[in-house]
Structures are given as C-alpha cells and as structure tokens.
Design a protein around this motif. Sequence first.
Motif, PDB file in Angstrom:
ATOM      1  N   ARG A  58       0.833  -1.197   0.000  1.00  0.00           N
ATOM      2  CA  ARG A  58       0.000   0.000   0.000  1.00  0.00           C
ATOM      3  C   ARG A  58       0.869   1.249   0.000  1.00  0.00           C
ATOM      4  NH1 ARG A  58      -4.999   1.539   4.038  1.00  0.00           N
ATOM      5  NH2 ARG A  58      -6.245   2.584   2.444  1.00  0.00           N
ATOM      6  N   ASN A  67       2.591   4.490   0.893  1.00  0.00           N
ATOM      7  CA  ASN A  67       2.986   5.044   2.191  1.00  0.00           C
ATOM      8  C   ASN A  67       2.816   4.042   3.332  1.00  0.00           C
ATOM      9  OD1 ASN A  67       3.636   7.533   1.042  1.00  0.00           O
ATOM     10  ND2 ASN A  67       1.560   8.311   1.314  1.00  0.00           N
ATOM     11  N   LEU A  89       0.291   2.646   4.585  1.00  0.00           N
ATOM     12  CA  LEU A  89      -0.782   3.024   5.506  1.00  0.00           C
ATOM     13  C   LEU A  89      -1.526   1.779   5.992  1.00  0.00           C
ATOM     14  CD1 LEU A  89      -2.288   6.096   3.616  1.00  0.00           C
ATOM     15  CD2 LEU A  89      -0.774   6.123   5.613  1.00  0.00           C
ATOM     16  N   THR A 140      -7.903   1.037   7.917  1.00  0.00           N
ATOM     17  CA  THR A 140      -8.778   1.463   9.004  1.00  0.00           C
ATOM     18  C   THR A 140      -9.971   0.515   9.126  1.00  0.00           C
ATOM     19  OG1 THR A 140     -10.087   2.910   7.558  1.00  0.00           O
ATOM     20  CG2 THR A 140      -8.109   3.845   8.583  1.00  0.00           C
TER      21      THR A 140
END
Length: 718
Positions: free
Chosen positions: A440, A442, A444, A447
């Motif tokens: 992914r 960066n 990340l 959530t």
Amino acid sequence: MLVHIAAALVAGCLGGVAVFHPRKGEGPANLLFASGMLLIALDAVVAIGVEHMSLSRELYHFWVTGSLCIESTLLGIWLWFSVCFGRGNYREFMRRWRWAILLAFVLPIAALVMSRQMLEFALSGLTEDLPLLLWRSPGRALNVVMLLLSLLILANLENTFRSAVGTARWRIKFLVLGVAIMFGVRVYVFSSAVVFPAYDTRMDTVNSIAVLIACPMMGLGYTRQAFQKVDIYPSRDFLVGSLTVMIAGSFLLAVGLLAQLTSWLGGSGEAFVIQTIIVIVGLAGISTMLVSERARVAIKQYVARHFHRPTCDFRDVWSRVITCSTAASSRQSWCVDIVKLVSQTFNALSVTLIELDANNRLLRTLAATGPPVVREVSTGTPESLSGMTRPFALESLRCVTLRDALQAMTPEQFHGGGGRLGVPLIAENRNLGFLILGDRVNALPFTHEERQLLECIASQVGAELLNQRLAGDVIRARELEAFQTMSAFFVHDLKNAASTLNLTLQNFPKHFDNPEFRKDALRSIATTTERINHLIRRLSALRENLEVQMVPSAVDALIRSAVTDLQLPSAVEISLELSPVPPVSLDQELFKSVVRNLVQNAADSLPDAADVTGGGGWGGAKGEIRVTCSKVVNGVSVSVIDNGPGMTEDFVNNLLFTPFQSTKKDGLGIGMFQSRVIVEKHGGQLEVESAPGRGTTVTVILPLGGVSGAASPASASS
C-alpha cells in the motif's frame, strides 16, 4: 409541603430497606447509603418546619440552622460513601481522603457554633409570611465548602463509573445516576447561595424534587445488587479528564438559570415547582442516555455515519463494483476489472484475486495487478479454512500451510509497503477464495472503515464467483442431459435396426433355400445398413447443430416406406388406411422414425409378438395393427391403432412419456418420449387413447405449415 412529605417518605423507605435488608458486600458502603438516605429524609422534614415556622424569628432561625447542620452532615456521609462504593481498594482511598472526610464532619459543628454569624435578618421579609435571612461572610464560606464537597462526591462517583465495565457497570449505573442527580442539584443550590445574598427557602423544594426523581433510580440500582463486591479499581489521578471537573466551571456560569426562568415565565411558587420538575427530569433523562451503553453506541454510529467524512465514496465504489459484474464480457475480464477497482480504491499496488476449488484443496490465481509468480498451490487439508470469515493479516495467519501458499502466490514487491491483508470471499457459508492486498502507498494501515468496505466488496465478489460456478454446473448438467437424451434416441433407433437384423437371422435357417427370401433378406440388410449410416451422419452433425430439415413431403409415401422397413412377426397383421392428404412440411427421416417407433411399440405390446411362428393375439385373437392417415382441420392426422392389452389412465398420464420408463422387459422407455419431442419440434401434437383390454390408439396431428399443393400421386393411386 407535599413535595417535602413525599421526599421524606420515599427517602426514609429506601433508607429503611437498606438498614433492614442490607446487601452483602465488602466495606461500609451499604451502611453509609442507609445513613445518607435517612438524613435526606430528615432534611425534608426540617424543610417542612422551615416553611411553617415563620411567625417567630427565633424558631425560623433555629430550623434554618438545623437544615444547614443536616446538609453539612450529609456531605460527609456521602463523600465517605463515594470513596468506598464499589471499590476493591477502598481502604487506600479512605487513607488518601481522610482529611477531606474529617473536614466534612467538622462542618456541622462549625455551622452550629457559628450559626449567629452565618445569617442575619433583613429589615423587610422575603414575602409577607416569611422573614428574610441574608448570608454573611461565614455563611457564604460554608456554602463554598459544601459546593466543593458536592463536586468531589460527583467526581468520585464518576471515576467509579468510568472504571467499571460489563456487568459491574450495569449493576451500579442507576444507583450512581440517582446520587448524581441529588448532588448535581445541590451544586446548583449551593452555587446560588454563594452568588445571591438571600437565603431562599424555595431551594429546599428543588432538593426535595431531586430526591423524588433520584430515589426510583437508586431503588432500581439497589435491586441490581449494586453493593455486591464488584472490585472496581479507579485511577488515582481521577481529576485529570474528569467530566465533573470539566463541566463544573461551565455550570457555575449558569447559576441562577432556574431563578431567571421563573422570573421570565412567572414567579409564583407553583410555577417554580413545575418548572423545576421539568428541568430536573430533562437533566435526568439526558444523564440516563449518556450512561446507557446502547445509547452511546447508537450516538457514535450516528455521528460516524452522518458527521464523519468517509475516506471513500461508498456509493461510487459500490456502483463501480456492480458495473464490473454487469458490463464484463467474460469471466477473465471481470476478474481483471475487480482487481483494478480494488487497487485504485485502496491505493494498494499489489492486489491478487485467488479462487478456491470446490474441494477446498487447490488455490488458483484468477487475476493480479502484476504477473503471478505461482498460479496454482495446494492448501493442504480443507480444515485449515474453517472459521475464516473476517479480514486477516497474512503474515500472522496461524495455519502455516495456507499462509505459505498465499505468500507464494502474492509476493511483496516493496519491502516498505506494509503487511498484506487477506479478505475471504464468502457466499452461502462457502469459502470461494481470497482477495489479497499488499504494497500500500505510504504503508498506511487499513482502518476499520476500509476493512468494512473490503468485506462488502469481498461478499459481492464471492457471490459472483458462486453464481459463475453454479452457472457452469447448470450448463454442464444440461449438456449431459442433452447428450443422454440424444444418445437414448439413437440407441432406440439402433435397437429397432438390430431387431430387424435379428429377425432376418432367425428366419435364415428355415428359408435360406428360397431365392425370394434371400433377395428380400439382402434388401432388408441393405436398408438397415443405410439407416445405421444415416444415424451416424446425424450423430456427427449433432455436435454442430441439431435442426429439423423441413421439406414438403407426401405423408402417405413416408408411412409406406417406414412400415416396409420394419420386419414384424408373422403373428402380427398390419393394414394401411391412407386417405389422400395434402403435402406437409416436415423432416422425412425424423417422421419415418416416429412411424417406426409407434408401429414397433404397437407390435411389441401384443402378447405373441416375439414368437415368429406363434399365432393368436390378445384374448386369443390375431394381433392387428392399423395405420391410418386422413386430413383434419388445418392439418393431417396419422393414427396407429392396435388391439393389444391397452394401458391404464395413470400410466398414460404419468409414465408413458417419461424417459427410461417401460412396461416391456427389454424396453428402453424412450420411444414415446422421442416421438413426442419430434412431433412437437414439427409444431404438432401427439395424443394417446388407451384402456385395459381395449387396445391403444396413438394419433399424430401435423399442421400443414402453409405448404399448399394437391395430393401426391402415390396417395391418389392408393
């Protein structure tokens, strides 16, 4: 007065219950609760005396002083209670709070000793009946201390409630809420006394109303065994982040709200009581909602849904998922579109769509954002997939075999791309594969909201894969059914040809010396061979396209040709009754096959049909078959009539046209089924009339099909 009487009775009853029916628990909380409720009842009784001792200033001052002593004593009892209630380490808190508790119990003595210095009478009364008492500096200082003690009680109870979880919070919730209502109102009363110089007896009414509202809640909490040992261990630094402390400053700015509301809406005593009830009940309702777990969860969900901006436009993503399913021209293009959609939506550079076979043993790569390193990998045992329904971190997957297989099929392209996330594709409680996301941008983390969206997409992808798998099963089943049906048709025709050859071979030993017989036998063998070759040609053409080759034909000539090809037993007598009919558009070979099937079935139904030398039909009569042809309205009727044993109505309606259902010993049970399919293919109808002991009549009605013309010469000469 009635409000004070009701408050005294309710509080006294609750205190009496706590005294005579105590709840077993650790610490003095139950005894302190009983003492506090009895003192509240006594305070309500004293409030009655304050209202009715207005004729004498000395008595009025005496009752007001008594009320102050009871109020200050109350604070010591309830502060001690707030420190001990529900806490497994209450002794530690008592050591820490011993000076504050001691100060609270010193206040009544100070109030009694300095009663003359705390209040003084004004020149004019508050009303025509009540004299006016003004707070002096010691009295205001006493109210400030009582205000701070009330806030400490609320802060302690808040800290206990926040530290409780699960059933412990459920047990103490309403008891804490009731005490909070009583002392929350007292915070308002004490703050009013600090700001306003006059002693207002109406504030006693406010306290009594709060008691009436709080007691039912505390009673409910008492029935929930709130004093049982729950072992709550609150934080020592409870003042940091305390809701009580945060709202205390804001609340003090709103001191006098009820008084101002009363002045706006009318200053009568009844109006004040009604307005006070409305405000306190409203505050109690809001507090109940705030401490309710269901209400808190519902509020969080509502705020997250309507006020929190999602990271993705769910409607747009879902619309694109549906578009991928409906607009794809092939299964492979749909898989590629899904992988691209997931990669763009979640900024994942590596996305792989993996399918699991029906036996849960083989993983197969359907599509990927990059070239797949391994296309097929074994999963090991199917039990390794049990219980996988939620997204999971691939690196922390417990099943080593499955983890290694998925890692081999989805290698990381970037070392700093974060971990890989796997989402099972579930439909109808079946695991159909996995969607693996990695690298992914960066690095990340995913959530909770993104995981929910991934689950929705995976559910749709799983349903689509299941539909594709079921559709493939249906197609293969239909192909197999068609193959079985057509195979049965050709087998039945071959069986008829074999019967003709077998009958010829049986007659060879008896009639071989007869030249006419040999000539007729050679002609029959040649005809049967041609029929077999024709069946083979049609079977070859069946792989491409099975179509009825309609040509205008003379029905009577086709009937004669079909009957001539048959070699019937000598015991069966067949007659043709062919009337002139117009030409009909039909497939000649298929129509002749129908006639042969019907005549052969009729011959087989006769009891002695298999005996080439025997005689005698049904009931001792000779077996007879009649084939008729005649014109009907808008069509041609062909009937095959026999004098055999006949069939029951139930057999005709339920079994006659069912494949592989036959009353004959060696029958395949497809002759009538095949005949009806062919007739319906020509747009015609096949009707059967039969009864036990009365023979059978099978009628084929063929439409003219718009083909016009005169009767054929063959039919005319017939």
